[in-house]
Scaffold this active site. Sequence first.
Site, PDB file in Angstrom:
ATOM      1  N   TYR A   1       0.636  -1.486  -0.276  1.00  0.00           N
ATOM      2  CA  TYR A   1       0.494   0.216  -0.049  1.00  0.00           C
ATOM      3  C   TYR A   1       0.894   1.328   0.219  1.00  0.00           C
ATOM      4  O   TYR A   1       0.654   2.577  -0.834  1.00  0.00           O
ATOM      5  CB  TYR A   1      -1.190   0.213   1.286  1.00  0.00           C
ATOM      6  CG  TYR A   1      -1.907   2.013   1.050  1.00  0.00           C
ATOM      7  CD1 TYR A   1      -2.836   1.772   0.379  1.00  0.00           C
ATOM      8  CD2 TYR A   1      -1.514   1.773   2.122  1.00  0.00           C
ATOM      9  CE1 TYR A   1      -3.886   2.253   0.393  1.00  0.00           C
ATOM     10  CE2 TYR A   1      -2.283   3.799   2.166  1.00  0.00           C
ATOM     11  CZ  TYR A   1      -3.257   3.346   1.359  1.00  0.00           C
ATOM     12  OH  TYR A   1      -3.611   5.013   1.323  1.00  0.00           O
TER      13      TYR A   1
ATOM     14  N   ARG B   1       1.752   8.408  12.541  1.00  0.00           N
ATOM     15  CA  ARG B   1       1.576   9.707  13.060  1.00  0.00           C
ATOM     16  C   ARG B   1       0.425  10.257  13.532  1.00  0.00           C
ATOM     17  O   ARG B   1      -0.655  10.364  14.138  1.00  0.00           O
ATOM     18  CB  ARG B   1       1.783  10.764  12.354  1.00  0.00           C
ATOM     19  CG  ARG B   1       2.576  12.024  13.276  1.00  0.00           C
ATOM     20  CD  ARG B   1       2.414  13.527  12.149  1.00  0.00           C
ATOM     21  NE  ARG B   1       1.309  13.488  11.186  1.00  0.00           N
ATOM     22  CZ  ARG B   1       2.068  13.696   9.789  1.00  0.00           C
ATOM     23  NH1 ARG B   1       3.033  14.403  10.261  1.00  0.00           N
ATOM     24  NH2 ARG B   1       1.152  14.070   8.876  1.00  0.00           N
TER      25      ARG B   1
ATOM     26  N   ARG C   1     -10.361   4.423   8.495  1.00  0.00           N
ATOM     27  CA  ARG C   1      -9.740   4.384   7.020  1.00  0.00           C
ATOM     28  C   ARG C   1      -8.690   4.191   7.286  1.00  0.00           C
ATOM     29  O   ARG C   1      -7.633   5.540   7.849  1.00  0.00           O
ATOM     30  CB  ARG C   1      -9.456   5.202   5.941  1.00  0.00           C
ATOM     31  CG  ARG C   1     -10.691   5.035   5.056  1.00  0.00           C
ATOM     32  CD  ARG C   1     -10.678   5.018   3.893  1.00  0.00           C
ATOM     33  NE  ARG C   1      -9.644   3.927   3.107  1.00  0.00           N
ATOM     34  CZ  ARG C   1      -8.950   3.597   1.860  1.00  0.00           C
ATOM     35  NH1 ARG C   1      -8.310   5.194   1.324  1.00  0.00           N
ATOM     36  NH2 ARG C   1      -7.880   2.800   1.739  1.00  0.00           N
TER      37      ARG C   1
END
Length: 460
Positions: free
Chosen positions: A170, A214, A227
């Site tokens: 990803y 983060r 998400r």
Amino acid sequence: MGVKQILLDLYDHPEEFFPLIQVKMMANKAKKLPKDKSSAFCYDILNKVSRSFAIVIQQLPVELRDAVCIFYLVLRALDTIEDDMSIPQKEKLPQLLDFYTKCTDRSYTHTCGEKDYKTLMANYPMVVDVFLTLKKEYQDVIIDITKRMGAGMAEFIPKEVITVADYDKYCHYVAGLVGIGLTNLFVSSGMEDPQTEELSNLMGLFLQKTNIIRDYLEDINEEPAPRMFWPRDIWSKYGEKLEDFKEEENEKQAVHCLNHLVTNALEHALSSLEYMSKLKQREIFKFCAIPQVMAISTLALIYDNDEVFWRTGVKVRKGLAARIITETPNMNAVYYWFCHFARDIGSKVKPGRDPNGRKTLELIEKIEETCRKGLREGGVKRDLSSGSELASDTSPIGARIMLWLMFAGYFAYAFQLGGVRQSLGVSPDAGHTSVDLFQQIIATICFVFVTYIAVTGKRW
């Protein structure tokens, strides 16, 4: 961050004062727009969707600036479609797959996104206008990366990030491809030599993983549905549900998971250093180096930091960010920063308590050794453990502050400001008018010159 917090930070870190001024000047410069309407829109919206990138892009040679600006905006538009959770999946997938064709479509607009992103999508034809003025080599790179990224995003829309391999894949699609695309733009300009896709990709992964770690709280609280891209194979070792890490009673396990992910990101630090060490062109180097240094500084900030789970906007303080932007001119400076922040992480590792502590320390040791070796080869013989000044081509910040204060005092004396003369036992009426005028001229020239030196850090 408000003005009050900046002032408090400056009290603790006065060396950040001049870098903050310099970055403010750079931000103002970034707001000066081209005369062409479409180009003006592109640089204006760039300032709005990413002020930091708008500053960093100024480091690039003029030849590359438009190409990189449009590359960023095209991918930002694609990302806006991916992020908009109100678009039904059956509509979103073909839009992502087909988006690369919109690079040349002057009639294309979209209603997705919010605030400035919505403005970008509604005025996308202006981005196309500037895209069509770019060299064909640049256009080909942008279209190719947009096509590959859209396909990758579409693959992960219905898919959860389960394994670390999924996580890497990803991050490759949404950031590694950016690194590959930028490298291809640099090579197409004739200013840089080709680098392997693997190295360009890993540089992108270093940045993306930092942001994903983060932004935990912002992403988990996203509406209408979160998400998340933390890989299940990692977070499931520390909790049953990812959202449980927000709860105070799960703080210990949450921080262990956080440290595991930071350690995973640090595995790419050496690839980042290798990529930067191969760059030849000074401006391109600075453009690439600043985000990489910001990434490791962010990892140092969030390591073992439970604030990630209960406070949004955990970011490097503005003054430190300003120093990184203004004091990263060469590879020696990068080695210094990486070593500095690696040591910061290492000082917080608790190998007896943290499940990944030993592995973290092993990575820290490798990063430090690479930096020490790089500095030796770069002609820096000082031991970094002594806290020596940043290896750069700028004047030491302490010297700049002292020099400025000295000439500010002389300026005040020449113009009889703030009772300076009286405090030195000199009568305000003493002296000759012509002598005073001469002193004021000299003081003004010196003060302007020294202020320039203090703000820019340039050696004379």
